[in-house]
Write an enzyme that holds these catalytic residues in place. Structure first.
Site, mmCIF file in Angstrom:
data_model
loop_
_atom_site.group_PDB
_atom_site.id
_atom_site.type_symbol
_atom_site.label_atom_id
_atom_site.label_comp_id
_atom_site.label_asym_id
_atom_site.label_seq_id
_atom_site.Cartn_x
_atom_site.Cartn_y
_atom_site.Cartn_z
ATOM 1 C CG ASN A 42 5.584 6.443 2.096
ATOM 2 O OD1 ASN A 42 4.366 6.569 2.124
ATOM 3 N ND2 ASN A 42 6.321 6.842 1.063
ATOM 4 C CE LYS A 87 12.137 20.218 -1.767
ATOM 5 N NZ LYS A 87 11.773 18.855 -1.480
#
Ligand SMILES: Cc1cc2nc3c(=O)[nH]c(=O)nc-3n(C[C@H](O)[C@H](O)[C@H](O)COP(=O)(O)O)c2cc1C
Length: 397
Positions: free
Chosen positions: A207, A338
């Site tokens: 990426n 998370k």
């Protein structure tokens, strides 16, 4: 202009490289006073340093003073850091043996500021036991030595003696200049950069992350006194000095290293752009161009941040959310889902923001729901702001 560097330049071929250092320091609005040895002026003119530093360059200690200040004492007092770049074998020998016979060595003798010395010389000179002994003496007295590196030297020899990178020397000076030490005693884990997922031995999927945000946080935390572990995917950035740097490539490798260090740290900041998916059945040999088309099957990687949230005990856990839509909504979901303490939400479609830019525009969302909207700013400034907010967090356990 709040910070002052006194830069000593001595008589070696690498003296011209100190010009670049002056320019880098000035770009950061750091005041630079240059002292050149007589020999240094044979390599580069004082005028070059004067132009770049916008200050008068001092060579001669006995020149008629412009004011009644004694210049070597006033510069010694003014210095927040005194750096000698490059440092000759001669000047190293003089300082190590208490000789102060010119403006530079006299100022070194008179200063209480940290002194940084970057030697550069022929490899045989550098390996000479007398030079080595002098360097050891300086280290014992607390002088900071930036070792030369191996390479092709100006004299034609190949070996250790080349001036270390100006970027690294600049980084070291910045570290010494930081006075705020509010991270002293804290262990900070930072992840940065992209990960790569191999298709075959020569091809991969990755990426656009440059690693700049994570590296800026690692540097800022180090400057403020933290012990920093930086786990980084492949980037083109120079590794920060004074930081433990661990290089990884794939998400799996990053997971392994993060989990190894995570139990020992007080704060973990996950700025890396980890690949969500990897290639199923990476080919061991280079795939040939025989078919008109072929399909890649991607399978999910482990969610590192999720695993860190689950394994959290004493740590403060901070994540990043790079989003292209529904920024706040997606970031909040990530924060809660998370088990994070803070998230930095980053709309990567915004101008001058996100991947590969030196600047970033973010919103910081804290675990109490507070949202702080920040203007576009340099990643280095943002790193310090993120560190300020981390220290303010009330951590729910
Ligand atoms: C062309 C040339 C290149 C030199 N390069 C270096 C060098 O890279 N490192 C070094 O320690 N001395 C080098 N020297 C020797 C120094 O210039 C010499 O020791 C001088 O006395 C150093 O003075 P200073 O320490 O006051 O600047 C070089 C000399 C010459 C003529």
């Amino acid at each position: 202009m709040s910070k002052n560097v006194v830069l000593g330049v001595t008589g070696g071929i690498a003296a011209y490289k100190a010009l670049d250092l002056v320019s880098k320091l000035r770009k950061k609005d750091i005041n630079v006073d240059v002292i050149m040895t007589e020999s240094a002026t044979k390599f580069v003119t004082p005028l070059s340093f004067q132009s770049l530093s916008q200050n008068q360059v001092i060579v001669d200690m006995f020149l008629e003073p412009k004011s009644w200040e004694i210049q070597h004492i006033s510069l010694a007092d003014k210095a927040d850091v005194l750096a000698i770049v490059p440092a000759t074998a001669n000047v190293i020998g003089k300082i190590a043996n208490g000789i102060a016979d010119d403006m530079l060595t006299t100022t070194v003798m008179a200063t209480k500021a940290p002194v940084l010395i970057a030697p550069a010389m022929n490899v045989n000179m550098y390996e000479n036991p007398i030079v080595q002994r002098n360097i050891q003496i300086l280290k014992q007295y607390g002088y900071h030595i930036i070792e030369p590196i191996e390479g092709r030297l100006a004299c034609g020899y190949v070996g250790k003696g080349k001036l270390n990178d100006i970027d690294l020397i600049f980084d070291y000076i910045e570290m010494l200049l930081e006075k705020k030490k509010d991270y002293l005693g804290k262990r900070v884990l930072v992840t940065a950069g992209p990960t790569v997922e191999y298709i075959d031995p020569v091809r991969f999927i990755s990426n656009r992350s440059s690693g700049k945000m994570g590296y800026a946080i690692a540097r800022a935390a180090r400057n403020r006194g933290a012990e920093v572990i930086l786990i980084t995917g492949p980037t083109n950035l120079a590794p920060p000095v004074g930081v433990k740097v661990i290089r990884v490539k794939t998400a799996e490798e990053m997971f392994k290293e993060v989990m190894k260090y995570y139990p020992e740290v007080d704060i973990a900041i996950k700025a890396a752009a980890v690949a969500d998916y990897k290639v199923e059945g990476t080919s061991k040999v280079k795939i040939k161009k025989t078919e008109d088309s072929f399909e890649l099957k991607l399978i999910k990687n482990k969610d590192i941040l999720q695993e860190m949230g689950k394994a959290k005990s004493k740590q403060i856990l901070v994540g990043f959310a790079a989003e292209t839509n529904d920024l706040i909504k997606n970031a909040k979901l990530k924060l809660e889902g998370k088990n994070l303490d803070m998230i930095i939400a980053n709309d990567v479609t915004e101008e001058n923001s996100g991947f590969d830019h030196d600047t970033n525009t973010v919103k910081i969302i804290k675990n109490d729901g507070q949202i702080i909207q920040l203007p576009n700013m340099l990643k280095e400034e943002l790193a310090n702001i993120i560190l300020n907010y981390i220290l303010e967090l009330k951590v729910k356990r």
